[in-house]
Every structure is written in structure tokens, then in C-alpha cells.
Design an enzyme around this catalytic site. Structure first.
Site, short mmCIF file in Angstrom:
data_model
loop_
_atom_site.label_atom_id
_atom_site.label_comp_id
_atom_site.label_asym_id
_atom_site.label_seq_id
_atom_site.Cartn_x
_atom_site.Cartn_y
_atom_site.Cartn_z
CG HIS A 1 -1.83 1.12 1.37
ND1 HIS A 1 -3.14 1.10 0.96
CD2 HIS A 1 -1.63 2.36 1.88
CE1 HIS A 1 -3.71 2.27 1.21
NE2 HIS A 1 -2.81 3.06 1.77
CD GLU A 2 2.43 3.57 3.66
OE1 GLU A 2 2.93 4.65 3.34
OE2 GLU A 2 1.27 3.47 4.09
CG HIS B 1 -0.04 6.13 -0.74
ND1 HIS B 1 -1.17 6.74 -1.23
CD2 HIS B 1 -0.42 5.50 0.40
CE1 HIS B 1 -2.20 6.49 -0.41
NE2 HIS B 1 -1.77 5.73 0.58
CD GLU C 1 -5.45 5.80 2.10
OE1 GLU C 1 -5.43 4.72 2.67
OE2 GLU C 1 -4.40 6.41 1.84
ZN LIG Z 1 -2.78 5.04 2.18
#
Ligand SMILES: [Zn+2]
Length: 274
Positions: free
Chosen positions: A140-141, A144, A198
Site C-alpha cells: 500500500h505504501e 502511494h 487510498e
Molecule cells: Zn494510504
């Protein structure tokens, strides 16, 4: 004044049209157009500088990579995720990727522009995270960073500041460099991501994990664990920068299912069992 209003005009035109997208679509199909008002190189250079300072600070406090087994575990996971980023953007293979484990009780982890990552011991220990769950966090990181959400957020801040008439401070040369480092740290480590960001990081994240041979379904359990900690009165810092939205779990279920074949293939492949 003339110069400022022209700049403002150009920026609002750019914002209205949206001019680029940072990643290729992969299996999950993220393709939103993004507006960038500052170069990738400038943002990455600032991130690198901030990261070095933060790691030096952690070292001074005796909080950098204290537990060799933990460090090895986190490195093993990120080193399997990183090669998968090529699906979304081949240039990320050339990033100076780096990860450190910080002895901080906060439940947190992040990836700065250009691949500078940190995992806090608080996240590993308080969540009793499995490898699949740590891969979900870092996937997830990393997503981004691949989508350059920080550069986008900085661009938006610059546009807002221009619009309210303090463009001189930003476009006046030297000051841009000065404030950029703080802005990079602020948008990556402190400010909440939008729901759109997100969702993009969730979708790309499960694909990275699946391709690396980590069960993408673990992302669902991860968010449930985070919510449980919150309910128990220990709100994870991670949730303040990655605010949850009501249909996150549904969306994750759909996309984790979509990338299951990639996971199955990875498990059957040459890295199986590693
Ligand atoms: Zn996030």
C-alpha cells in the site's frame, strides 16, 4: 501582479484538464490523470534529504534497525515487492529503494517519494502482523509512492497558495527549495490521504503483494486489525494518514479476488516457498 495572475491562470487551466498519469494500469486498472506543478526530480531529491536526516536522527536516539531479525524480515518482504513495481512503472526499478525499521511504539509505516521506506516496530508488534500483512502495508505504501500522491498533494498546495496570492514566496526562486523538503515530509508523514488516493493505493497494493507471492486477502485482515486497535483506544497513527472509508473492505475484497490468479501463479513459480 501580472505575472502572478498569469501563473494562476495557467495553473487553473492545468488543474482543470489534468495532464499526466504516473503509472501503467496493471491488472487492477488505475488510470486517473494527475496534475503536477513540480518536477519528480525535485521532490525525490527533497525526500532523499529528509529521509537521510530522519534516519541519522533515529540512529542518534538508538532507534535505527535495532533488531537484526526484524530488519531482515522487513527487508525480505520489501525486496520481493520492489521488482513487481515494474508492472506499473518500469522507471521505479532505478529508484534508490531503501528500508529501515525504527524502534517507535507508534503503529506506522511509510514510503517517501523515490522509494525511501520506514517500518515502525509498533506496527509489527502491536498488530502481531504476519508476513502477508506486512506485505499488505508496504504494498500500500509503495503504491502511494508509485502514484506520486505526495507530488500531487504538493502541487495542489502550490496551486492553492498561488490562488490566494502568495505566489511570490513559491515562485521566487530559493524559497521553493527550502519549503519543498518540509512539504514532502508533511504530505507523506502527516497529512491524510484522500479517499481516491487510498483506493488507488489499496488496488495497486494488493496486486504488488499478489505478484510477490503474498496473499492479497491479508489486506482485509490488516484493516480489521487496525480498526480493532482503534476501538481499543489505541488509534494507530497510520490511520490518520490513511483514513478508512466505509466501502474500503468491499473494494479490497473485489480487488484481492481479482488478483488471486497472480498470487496463485507466483506461489507456483520459481520463488514459491521462499
Ligand atoms: Zn494510504
Amino acid at each position: 501582479m501580472m505575472r502572478i495572475s498569469l501563473v494562476a491562470l495557467a495553473i487553473s487551466a492545468a488543474l482543470a484538464s489534468g495532464c499526466e498519469t504516473t503509472t501503467q494500469q496493471g491488472t487492477v486498472g488505475v488510470d486517473r490523470k494527475q496534475t503536477m506543478l513540480v518536477s519528480e526530480q525535485e521532490v525525490e531529491a527533497s525526500a532523499q534529504k529528509q529521509y537521510s536526516q530522519m534516519m541519522a536522527e533515529a540512529q542518534k536516539k538508538g532507534a535505527l534497525d535495532k533488531d537484526a531479525a526484524q530488519v531482515q524480515r522487513v527487508k525480505a518482504i520489501t525486496s520481493r515487492l520492489i521488482p513487481q513495481t515494474a508492472v506499473f512503472r518500469p522507471d521505479a526499478q532505478k529508484w534508490a529503494w531503501e528500508v529501515h525499521v525504527l524502534s517507535v511504539s507508534e503503529v506506522n509505516a511509510w514510503c517517501m517519494p523515490g522509494g525511501k521506506m520506514a517500518m515502525y516496530t509498533g506496527l509489527i508488534e502491536k498488530l502481531q502482523a504476519t508476513d502477508d500483512e506486512l506485505a499488505a502495508v508496504m504494498g500500500h505504501e509503495i503504491s502511494h509512492a508509485l502514484r506520486e500522491h505526495s507530488r500531487e498533494a504538493i502541487s495542489r498546495q502550490m496551486a492553492t497558495q498561488t490562488a490566494i496570492g502568495i505566489a511570490g514566496a513559491l515562485f521566487g526562486g530559493g524559497q521553493l527549495g527550502q519549503s519543498l523538503g518540509n512539504m514532502v515530509a508533511d504530505v507523506t508523514l502527516n497529512l491524510p490521504n484522500s479517499r481516491t488516493n487510498e483506493q488507488e493505493a489499496d488496488r495497486i497494493g494488493v496486486e504488488l503483494a499478489a505478484r510477490a507471492g503474498y496473499n492479497p486477502q491479508a489486506a482485509i485482515g490488516l484493516w480489521q486489525k487496525m480498526a480493532k486497535l482503534s476501538g481499543a483506544g489505541q488509534p494507530p497513527k497510520w490511520l490518520s494518514t490513511h483514513p478508512s472509508h466505509e466501502d474500503r473492505i468491499n473494494d479490497l475484497q473485489v480487488y484481492a479476488q481479482k488478483v488471486m490468479p497472480l498470487y496463485t501463479a507466483a506461489k507456483a513459480g520459481p520463488n514459491a516457498g521462499k
